[in-house]
Write a protein that holds these residues in place. Structure first.
Motif, PDB file in Angstrom:
ATOM      1  N   ARG A  27       0.828  -1.214   0.000  1.00 20.75           N
ATOM      2  CA  ARG A  27       0.000   0.000   0.000  1.00 20.75           C
ATOM      3  C   ARG A  27       0.857   1.257   0.000  1.00 20.75           C
ATOM      4  N   GLY A  28       2.161   1.105  -0.082  1.00 23.51           N
ATOM      5  CA  GLY A  28       3.055   2.257  -0.109  1.00 23.51           C
ATOM      6  C   GLY A  28       3.420   2.797   1.261  1.00 23.51           C
ATOM      7  N   ILE A  29       3.078   2.071   2.325  1.00 24.87           N
ATOM      8  CA  ILE A  29       3.320   2.558   3.680  1.00 24.87           C
ATOM      9  C   ILE A  29       4.814   2.626   3.989  1.00 24.87           C
ATOM     10  N   ALA A  30       5.543   1.570   3.706  1.00 19.44           N
ATOM     11  CA  ALA A  30       6.991   1.569   3.983  1.00 19.44           C
ATOM     12  C   ALA A  30       7.692   2.647   3.173  1.00 19.44           C
ATOM     13  N   ARG A  31       7.292   2.795   1.948  1.00 15.83           N
ATOM     14  CA  ARG A  31       7.882   3.823   1.074  1.00 15.83           C
ATOM     15  C   ARG A  31       7.655   5.208   1.674  1.00 15.83           C
ATOM     16  N   GLN A  32       6.433   5.475   2.101  1.00 14.79           N
ATOM     17  CA  GLN A  32       6.128   6.791   2.671  1.00 14.79           C
ATOM     18  C   GLN A  32       6.869   7.005   3.989  1.00 14.79           C
ATOM     19  N   LEU A  33       6.983   5.959   4.811  1.00 22.51           N
ATOM     20  CA  LEU A  33       7.742   6.074   6.055  1.00 22.51           C
ATOM     21  C   LEU A  33       9.199   6.435   5.780  1.00 22.51           C
ATOM     22  N   LEU A  34       9.793   5.805   4.777  1.00 21.33           N
ATOM     23  CA  LEU A  34      11.189   6.091   4.443  1.00 21.33           C
ATOM     24  C   LEU A  34      11.363   7.512   3.923  1.00 21.33           C
ATOM     25  N   ILE A  35      10.456   7.959   3.098  1.00 19.53           N
ATOM     26  CA  ILE A  35      10.557   9.317   2.560  1.00 19.53           C
ATOM     27  C   ILE A  35      10.341  10.338   3.677  1.00 19.53           C
ATOM     28  N   THR A  36       9.410  10.072   4.566  1.00 18.42           N
ATOM     29  CA  THR A  36       9.190  10.960   5.706  1.00 18.42           C
ATOM     30  C   THR A  36      10.422  10.992   6.604  1.00 18.42           C
ATOM     31  N   ALA A  37      11.041   9.840   6.816  1.00 16.99           N
ATOM     32  CA  ALA A  37      12.275   9.792   7.615  1.00 16.99           C
ATOM     33  C   ALA A  37      13.372  10.614   6.955  1.00 16.99           C
ATOM     34  N   GLN A  38      13.475  10.534   5.635  1.00 14.20           N
ATOM     35  CA  GLN A  38      14.484  11.329   4.925  1.00 14.20           C
ATOM     36  C   GLN A  38      14.214  12.815   5.084  1.00 14.20           C
ATOM     37  N   GLN A  39      12.961  13.214   4.953  1.00 14.86           N
ATOM     38  CA  GLN A  39      12.620  14.632   5.116  1.00 14.86           C
ATOM     39  C   GLN A  39      12.949  15.110   6.526  1.00 14.86           C
ATOM     40  N   PHE A  40      12.542  14.336   7.523  1.00 17.65           N
ATOM     41  CA  PHE A  40      12.781  14.717   8.912  1.00 17.65           C
ATOM     42  C   PHE A  40      14.280  14.801   9.197  1.00 17.65           C
ATOM     43  N   ALA A  41      15.031  13.819   8.738  1.00 16.28           N
ATOM     44  CA  ALA A  41      16.478  13.804   8.970  1.00 16.28           C
ATOM     45  C   ALA A  41      17.147  15.014   8.322  1.00 16.28           C
ATOM     46  N   ASN A  42      16.666  15.401   7.184  1.00 14.23           N
ATOM     47  CA  ASN A  42      17.237  16.537   6.471  1.00 14.23           C
ATOM     48  C   ASN A  42      16.868  17.851   7.149  1.00 14.23           C
ATOM     49  N   GLN A  43      15.605  18.037   7.479  1.00 14.36           N
ATOM     50  CA  GLN A  43      15.123  19.312   7.995  1.00 14.36           C
ATOM     51  C   GLN A  43      15.426  19.542   9.468  1.00 14.36           C
ATOM     52  N   HIS A  44      15.423  18.489  10.264  1.00 13.83           N
ATOM     53  CA  HIS A  44      15.526  18.669  11.713  1.00 13.83           C
ATOM     54  C   HIS A  44      16.823  18.149  12.325  1.00 13.83           C
ATOM     55  N   LEU A  45      17.411  17.164  11.717  1.00 18.59           N
ATOM     56  CA  LEU A  45      18.618  16.564  12.289  1.00 18.59           C
ATOM     57  C   LEU A  45      19.877  16.924  11.516  1.00 18.59           C
ATOM     58  N   HIS A  46      19.698  17.530  10.362  1.00 19.30           N
ATOM     59  CA  HIS A  46      20.811  17.961   9.513  1.00 19.30           C
ATOM     60  C   HIS A  46      21.748  16.805   9.171  1.00 19.30           C
ATOM     61  N   CYS A  47      21.140  15.674   8.901  1.00 23.19           N
ATOM     62  CA  CYS A  47      21.916  14.495   8.504  1.00 23.19           C
ATOM     63  C   CYS A  47      22.275  14.582   7.027  1.00 23.19           C
ATOM     64  N   LYS A  48      23.348  13.921   6.685  1.00 22.16           N
ATOM     65  CA  LYS A  48      23.768  13.850   5.286  1.00 22.16           C
ATOM     66  C   LYS A  48      23.410  12.513   4.658  1.00 22.16           C
ATOM     67  N   TYR A  49      23.189  11.497   5.501  1.00 22.25           N
ATOM     68  CA  TYR A  49      22.901  10.153   5.008  1.00 22.25           C
ATOM     69  C   TYR A  49      21.835   9.478   5.856  1.00 22.25           C
ATOM     70  N   ILE A  50      21.110   8.576   5.229  1.00 24.55           N
ATOM     71  CA  ILE A  50      20.217   7.655   5.933  1.00 24.55           C
ATOM     72  C   ILE A  50      20.782   6.265   5.652  1.00 24.55           C
ATOM     73  N   SER A  51      20.847   5.435   6.684  1.00 27.35           N
ATOM     74  CA  SER A  51      21.381   4.085   6.493  1.00 27.35           C
ATOM     75  C   SER A  51      20.515   3.066   7.221  1.00 27.35           C
ATOM     76  N   LEU A  52      20.691   1.806   6.852  1.00 29.78           N
ATOM     77  CA  LEU A  52      19.947   0.718   7.464  1.00 29.78           C
ATOM     78  C   LEU A  52      20.603  -0.613   7.120  1.00 29.78           C
ATOM     79  N   HIS A  53      20.236  -1.630   7.872  1.00 30.15           N
ATOM     80  CA  HIS A  53      20.607  -3.009   7.557  1.00 30.15           C
ATOM     81  C   HIS A  53      19.337  -3.743   7.170  1.00 30.15           C
ATOM     82  N   VAL A  54      19.454  -4.664   6.236  1.00 30.92           N
ATOM     83  CA  VAL A  54      18.325  -5.477   5.811  1.00 30.92           C
ATOM     84  C   VAL A  54      18.809  -6.907   5.610  1.00 30.92           C
ATOM     85  N   SER A  55      17.973  -7.855   5.969  1.00 29.05           N
ATOM     86  CA  SER A  55      18.305  -9.256   5.772  1.00 29.05           C
ATOM     87  C   SER A  55      18.468  -9.532   4.287  1.00 29.05           C
ATOM     88  N   SER A  56      19.482 -10.280   3.929  1.00 27.76           N
ATOM     89  CA  SER A  56      19.717 -10.572   2.512  1.00 27.76           C
ATOM     90  C   SER A  56      18.589 -11.390   1.892  1.00 27.76           C
TER      91      SER A  56
END
Length: 113
Positions: A27-56
């Motif tokens: 339903r696009g929920i994970a996609r929207q969560l990731l994009i929202t996280a990117q926006q928040f990290a950029n606007q409020h935390l001044h991060c340059k990167y978003i990272s994560l681990h995922v099971s292969s």
């Protein structure tokens, strides 16, 4: 994520856990969560990167992350991770915050992935 033995670098926002109930997937929920996280990290935390681990073995999540322009940085194997998570191999992925516009473009082109 102690078992993954990862400590984010300065200006890096690390997503420790992302999950969507199986009844609400595609339903696009994970996609929207990731994009929202990117926006928040950029606007409020001044991060340059978003990272994560995922099971292969989580190919659907890997495909989503790649559609949002996350890139594979490395993979890690561990017997302890296999014991704890039933998955020995984990992939480390990262995206520069500057790619946020491209992520929006992906959202508009593929809203239900």
């Amino acid at each position: 994520m102690i078992a993954l033995e990862y400590k984010p670098r300065p200006h890096e926002c690390y997503i420790e856990h992302l999950a969507v109930a199986s009844s609400h997937r595609k339903r696009g929920i994970a996609r929207q969560l990731l994009i929202t996280a990117q926006q928040f990290a950029n606007q409020h935390l001044h991060c340059k990167y978003i990272s994560l681990h995922v099971s292969s073995s989580n190919t659907q999540a890997i495909r989503l992350y790649q559609q949002l322009n996350f890139r594979v940085e490395s993979s890690h194997n561990s017997i302890s991770r296999k014991f704890l998570f039933r998955e020995p191999e984990w992939i480390f992925m990262m995206i520069p915050i500057s790619n946020i516009q491209e992520a929006f473009q992906c959202l508009n082109n593929n809203p239900l992935d």
